[in-house]
Design a protein around this motif. Structure first.
Motif, PDB file in Angstrom:
ATOM      1  N   LEU A 171       0.901  -1.081  -0.024  1.00  0.00           N
ATOM      2  CA  LEU A 171       0.004  -0.033   0.015  1.00  0.00           C
ATOM      3  C   LEU A 171       0.850   1.305  -0.006  1.00  0.00           C
ATOM      4  O   LEU A 171       1.818   1.229   0.692  1.00  0.00           O
ATOM      5  N   VAL A 172       0.424   2.119  -0.887  1.00  0.00           N
ATOM      6  CA  VAL A 172       1.255   3.162  -0.946  1.00  0.00           C
ATOM      7  C   VAL A 172       0.574   4.602  -0.589  1.00  0.00           C
ATOM      8  O   VAL A 172      -0.407   4.798  -1.372  1.00  0.00           O
ATOM      9  N   LEU A 173       0.524   5.191   0.468  1.00  0.00           N
ATOM     10  CA  LEU A 173      -0.207   6.306   0.750  1.00  0.00           C
ATOM     11  C   LEU A 173       0.322   7.551   0.337  1.00  0.00           C
ATOM     12  O   LEU A 173       1.330   8.197   0.596  1.00  0.00           O
ATOM     13  N   ASP A 174      -0.145   8.518  -0.317  1.00  0.00           N
ATOM     14  CA  ASP A 174       0.238   9.883  -1.055  1.00  0.00           C
ATOM     15  C   ASP A 174      -0.671  10.760  -0.027  1.00  0.00           C
ATOM     16  O   ASP A 174      -1.780  11.018  -0.198  1.00  0.00           O
ATOM     17  N   PRO A 175       0.201  11.388   0.708  1.00  0.00           N
ATOM     18  CA  PRO A 175      -0.264  12.396   1.736  1.00  0.00           C
ATOM     19  C   PRO A 175      -0.945  13.663   0.843  1.00  0.00           C
ATOM     20  O   PRO A 175      -0.092  14.191   0.267  1.00  0.00           O
ATOM     21  N   ASP A 176      -2.114  14.236   1.266  1.00  0.00           N
ATOM     22  CA  ASP A 176      -2.510  15.429   1.008  1.00  0.00           C
ATOM     23  C   ASP A 176      -2.901  16.415   1.902  1.00  0.00           C
ATOM     24  O   ASP A 176      -2.992  17.641   1.601  1.00  0.00           O
ATOM     25  N   GLN A 177      -2.895  15.904   3.328  1.00  0.00           N
ATOM     26  CA  GLN A 177      -3.426  16.730   4.225  1.00  0.00           C
ATOM     27  C   GLN A 177      -2.550  16.302   5.567  1.00  0.00           C
ATOM     28  O   GLN A 177      -2.319  14.929   5.715  1.00  0.00           O
ATOM     29  N   VAL A 178      -1.936  17.094   6.404  1.00  0.00           N
ATOM     30  CA  VAL A 178      -1.255  16.781   7.583  1.00  0.00           C
ATOM     31  C   VAL A 178      -1.762  17.528   8.699  1.00  0.00           C
ATOM     32  O   VAL A 178      -1.570  18.858   8.788  1.00  0.00           O
ATOM     33  N   ASP A 179      -2.305  17.026   9.882  1.00  0.00           N
ATOM     34  CA  ASP A 179      -2.497  17.781  11.107  1.00  0.00           C
ATOM     35  C   ASP A 179      -1.430  17.607  11.982  1.00  0.00           C
ATOM     36  O   ASP A 179      -1.131  16.562  12.494  1.00  0.00           O
ATOM     37  N   TYR A 180      -0.629  18.497  12.160  1.00  0.00           N
ATOM     38  CA  TYR A 180       0.600  18.556  13.329  1.00  0.00           C
ATOM     39  C   TYR A 180       0.158  19.018  14.422  1.00  0.00           C
ATOM     40  O   TYR A 180      -0.164  20.325  14.553  1.00  0.00           O
ATOM     41  N   LEU A 181       0.494  18.480  15.551  1.00  0.00           N
ATOM     42  CA  LEU A 181       0.021  19.316  16.961  1.00  0.00           C
ATOM     43  C   LEU A 181       1.315  18.846  17.841  1.00  0.00           C
ATOM     44  O   LEU A 181       1.894  17.985  18.038  1.00  0.00           O
ATOM     45  N   ASN A 182       1.801  20.092  18.373  1.00  0.00           N
ATOM     46  CA  ASN A 182       2.919  19.843  19.398  1.00  0.00           C
ATOM     47  C   ASN A 182       2.316  20.319  20.765  1.00  0.00           C
ATOM     48  O   ASN A 182       1.858  21.635  21.054  1.00  0.00           O
ATOM     49  N   LEU A 183       2.385  19.478  21.788  1.00  0.00           N
ATOM     50  CA  LEU A 183       1.692  19.798  23.098  1.00  0.00           C
ATOM     51  C   LEU A 183       2.594  20.440  23.897  1.00  0.00           C
ATOM     52  O   LEU A 183       2.240  21.038  24.740  1.00  0.00           O
ATOM     53  N   LYS A 184       3.981  20.562  23.450  1.00  0.00           N
ATOM     54  CA  LYS A 184       4.823  21.335  24.457  1.00  0.00           C
ATOM     55  C   LYS A 184       4.750  22.916  24.230  1.00  0.00           C
ATOM     56  O   LYS A 184       4.746  23.515  25.026  1.00  0.00           O
ATOM     57  N   SER A 185       4.592  22.987  22.823  1.00  0.00           N
ATOM     58  CA  SER A 185       4.581  24.561  22.497  1.00  0.00           C
ATOM     59  C   SER A 185       2.910  25.135  22.306  1.00  0.00           C
ATOM     60  O   SER A 185       2.805  26.107  21.971  1.00  0.00           O
ATOM     61  N   ASN A 186       2.023  23.779  22.404  1.00  0.00           N
ATOM     62  CA  ASN A 186       0.548  24.170  22.323  1.00  0.00           C
ATOM     63  C   ASN A 186       0.468  24.945  20.909  1.00  0.00           C
ATOM     64  O   ASN A 186      -0.406  25.544  20.694  1.00  0.00           O
ATOM     65  N   GLN A 187       1.017  24.397  19.896  1.00  0.00           N
ATOM     66  CA  GLN A 187       0.975  24.603  18.461  1.00  0.00           C
ATOM     67  C   GLN A 187       0.505  23.713  17.649  1.00  0.00           C
ATOM     68  O   GLN A 187       0.618  22.443  17.799  1.00  0.00           O
ATOM     69  N   ARG A 188      -0.487  24.180  16.707  1.00  0.00           N
ATOM     70  CA  ARG A 188      -1.111  23.278  15.875  1.00  0.00           C
ATOM     71  C   ARG A 188      -1.083  23.690  14.486  1.00  0.00           C
ATOM     72  O   ARG A 188      -1.443  25.294  14.365  1.00  0.00           O
ATOM     73  N   ILE A 189      -0.413  23.072  13.309  1.00  0.00           N
ATOM     74  CA  ILE A 189      -0.303  23.698  12.120  1.00  0.00           C
ATOM     75  C   ILE A 189      -1.017  22.410  11.023  1.00  0.00           C
ATOM     76  O   ILE A 189      -1.110  21.322  11.069  1.00  0.00           O
ATOM     77  N   LYS A 190      -1.956  23.021  10.230  1.00  0.00           N
ATOM     78  CA  LYS A 190      -2.443  22.216   9.014  1.00  0.00           C
ATOM     79  C   LYS A 190      -1.836  22.299   7.848  1.00  0.00           C
ATOM     80  O   LYS A 190      -1.536  23.525   7.420  1.00  0.00           O
ATOM     81  N   PHE A 191      -1.226  21.421   7.274  1.00  0.00           N
ATOM     82  CA  PHE A 191      -0.450  21.226   6.061  1.00  0.00           C
ATOM     83  C   PHE A 191      -1.357  20.755   4.998  1.00  0.00           C
ATOM     84  O   PHE A 191      -1.742  19.810   5.147  1.00  0.00           O
ATOM     85  N   THR A 192      -1.248  21.464   3.802  1.00  0.00           N
ATOM     86  CA  THR A 192      -2.181  20.939   2.831  1.00  0.00           C
ATOM     87  C   THR A 192      -1.281  20.786   1.368  1.00  0.00           C
ATOM     88  O   THR A 192      -0.667  22.039   1.179  1.00  0.00           O
ATOM     89  N   SER A 193      -1.176  19.861   0.634  1.00  0.00           N
ATOM     90  CA  SER A 193      -0.605  19.623  -0.763  1.00  0.00           C
ATOM     91  C   SER A 193      -1.434  20.139  -1.862  1.00  0.00           C
ATOM     92  O   SER A 193      -2.489  20.195  -1.654  1.00  0.00           O
ATOM     93  N   GLY A 194      -0.710  20.624  -2.827  1.00  0.00           N
ATOM     94  CA  GLY A 194      -1.173  21.075  -4.081  1.00  0.00           C
ATOM     95  C   GLY A 194      -0.145  21.098  -5.210  1.00  0.00           C
ATOM     96  O   GLY A 194       0.782  20.371  -4.870  1.00  0.00           O
ATOM     97  N   LEU A 195      -0.508  21.558  -6.302  1.00  0.00           N
ATOM     98  CA  LEU A 195       0.159  21.574  -7.427  1.00  0.00           C
ATOM     99  C   LEU A 195       0.675  22.942  -7.744  1.00  0.00           C
ATOM    100  O   LEU A 195       0.010  24.003  -7.839  1.00  0.00           O
TER     101      LEU A 195
END
Length: 210
Positions: A171-195
């Protein structure tokens, strides 16, 4: 064994958060070289009954020169039916040392023996020989998820020089969205892929509330 894994979704130090220009965000290669992650992330799919379906899978590394995630599985498992019905899935990593979570969402390509693409068949074969003999033997057993008809498993023999058996699937997963959460810094970033304008894959990011 723990695997050292890096991600394309985190900008390197000093890099702009918005990487929507033509060049691919290759922070994967530098941003997280010190980060050690478990090789057994959970993977969620949509069940045929519409309910969530989750299980632990084995992370087998990234496809060469890409950010695509490789996973080995038995073609006879229910997840194959689910992915043929809905090819989207999400895997999740949590790093206890750094208190970071990555929820990686994308579309999965199923590489089985019937795949018409010769390059993909070669990729599947390469993954087969990269796995241990013990791992390969699992694909000779009874169909997963069915009632057990024998108390003692059959002794299976596998010629280590032969190619992948029919039950082996990459299985090969091609990521198009990543939800990143850092509990130490209380930071959350949403990454989205495009062309980009050049047709290359690139990533943009947006700070969101934790």
């Amino acid at each position: 064994m723990l695997l050292e894994i890096t991600f394309p979704f985190l900008p390197t130090k000093g890099q702009e958060q918005n990487s929507s220009n033509g060049s691919r965000n290759r922070a994967m290669e530098t941003a997280s070289s010190e980060r050690i992650g478990v090789e057994l992330p959970p993977q969620a799919t949509v069940g045929l009954n519409g309910r969530p379906s989750n299980r632990t899978v084995v992370f087998r590394g990234l496809e060469e020169n890409t950010d695509k995630i490789q996973i080995h599985t038995d073609y006879r498992t229910h997840k194959i039916e689910e992915l043929r019905h809905c090819p989207y899935a999400e895997i999740c990593w949590y790093f206890t040392d750094s208190w970071e979570q990555f929820r990686v969402n994308g579309k999965i390509d199923i590489l089985d023996e019937s795949n018409p693409d010769l390059n993909k068949l070669q990729q599947r074969e390469k993954s087969w020989f990269a796995s241990s003999l013990k791992s390969r033997l699992q694909y000779l057993g009874p169909s997963p998820g069915l009632p057990c008809l024998s108390e003692l498993p059959d002794q299976e023999f596998l010629d280590h020089s032969t190619g992948p058996v029919g039950a082996f699937c990459l299985l090969v997963l091609d990521p198009d969205q990543v939800d990143y959460l850092n509990l130490k810094s209380n930071q959350r970033i949403k990454f989205t892929s495009g062309l980009s304008v050049n047709g290359e894959k690139c990533w943009t990011s947006q700070r969101i509330n934790p």
